[in-house]
Design an enzyme around this catalytic site. Structure first.
Site: not given
Length: 326
Positions: A138-140, A238
């Site tokens: 998962l992205d930060k 996104r």
């Protein structure tokens, strides 16, 4: 030190018709699919004494598979005492609820303080599993559910399941703009041709990517969505939302400056501008257990900052409706 390995096995009826990379992974489950693919492409795998450098080559019962490779020492990461929110655990897997702000894997600019460092501290034996058992990322600044493998066989199975699109992942998100209906974005994703740290829809060099979405709640100038991934490309949700003109609220990379709707209160405008990460949370994870085969499913509520943003958007929409009634 580096270690030379020599592996030999015959293709069984169970692997009949498999691709070479699939067959090698099944015959030697202690090694990851990515490592096996590297060996094949490097010409280190033979079928009946003949080198094959084609991962997709079909294999047949009785063929002799030989692997002659060298296991190189991998980068050693430091174990760190970082809290992990464990949703589920058994001998083979962990399901965690990752907080926003936690990097999953060390990289440029993030050599420590990551989920991987935390896993090494809480589960020292996981160091024997490639990438400390991390199957997907998962992205930060994205929060939510992730599965981690505690053993090599579990990781191999989960990676295969993920690649075969057999793992279901759903997200809760808040996007800018008003949607009239749910839908699907089917657009390949690759590196942005200008900004190499960003991703973009790329029809010439991108990899296939599919995102399904439906409306959960409508606000004045935003929409809360439930999204399901068919694929798992970097920044997929996104980028796909940006590509249809609905960037995620707060997205610092793809979103730009937040624009409160006309007539918004000072409090609401501050709440919107103060949300400085993408409004994205991995809320549901469903998979087949890599060892038992049992179908399992987990859910996680979004964090408090996400709930607060949704509440502010809801209050703004209600207040606007009241003003229209006068």
């Amino acid at each position: 030190m580096s270690q030379a390995i020599n592996l030999t096995a015959e293709v069984t009826d169970d692997q009949l018709g498999f691709r070479l990379d699939q067959a090698v992974a099944a015959l030697f489950p202690d090694y990851s699919r990515s490592r096996i693919k590297e060996w094949i492409l490097a010409g280190l795998v033979q079928i009946d004494g003949k080198v094959s450098s084609t991962p997709r080559e079909k294999v047949f019962t009785g063929q002799l598979i030989e692997v002659n490779a060298v296991l190189k020492d991998e980068v050693t990461f430091v174990a760190q005492k970082i809290e992990i929110d464990i949703v589920y655990e058994d001998d083979d897997i962990l399901v965690i609820n990752k907080p926003a702000g936690l990097v999953v894997h060390p990289g440029a600019g993030n050599s420590s303080g990551t989920l991987l460092n935390a896993l090494l501290y809480h589960y020292p034996n996981i160091a024997e599993v490639p990438r400390a058992g991390i199957v997907h990322r998962l992205d930060k600044e994205t929060s939510g559910l992730m599965v981690v493998a505690k053993t090599v066989p579990a990781q191999t199975h989960l990676v295969t399941s993920l690649q075969a699109r057999q793992m279901t992942r759903e997200y809760d998100a808040i996007a800018t703009g008003c949607f009239t209906a749910g839908g699907k974005v089917d657009a390949p994703i690759g590196r942005d041709k200008v900004h190499r740290t960003k991703m973009a829809v790329n029809h010439t060099a991108g990899k296939d990517a599919i995102t399904h979405f439906r409306i959960s709640e409508k606000y004045r100038a935003h929409t809360r969505l439930r999204l399901r991934l068919e694929t798992g490309r970097t920044h997929q949700i996104r980028v796909h939302m940006m590509s249809i003109g609905h960037v995620l609220a707060g997205d610092p990379v793809y979103g730009g400056r937040p624009r409160p709707p006309k007539g918004a209160s000072v409090e609401f405008s501050e709440a919107l501008r103060g949300f400085r990460r993408q409004a994205l949370h991995a809320t549901m994870l469903r998979l087949e257990h890599p060892i038992t085969g049992e179908e399992m499913e987990w859910h996680a509520e979004p964090p408090e900052d996400f709930k607060a943003l949704a509440a502010a958007l809801r209050a703004d929409a209600i207040e606007h409706e009241k003003q229209l009634d006068f």
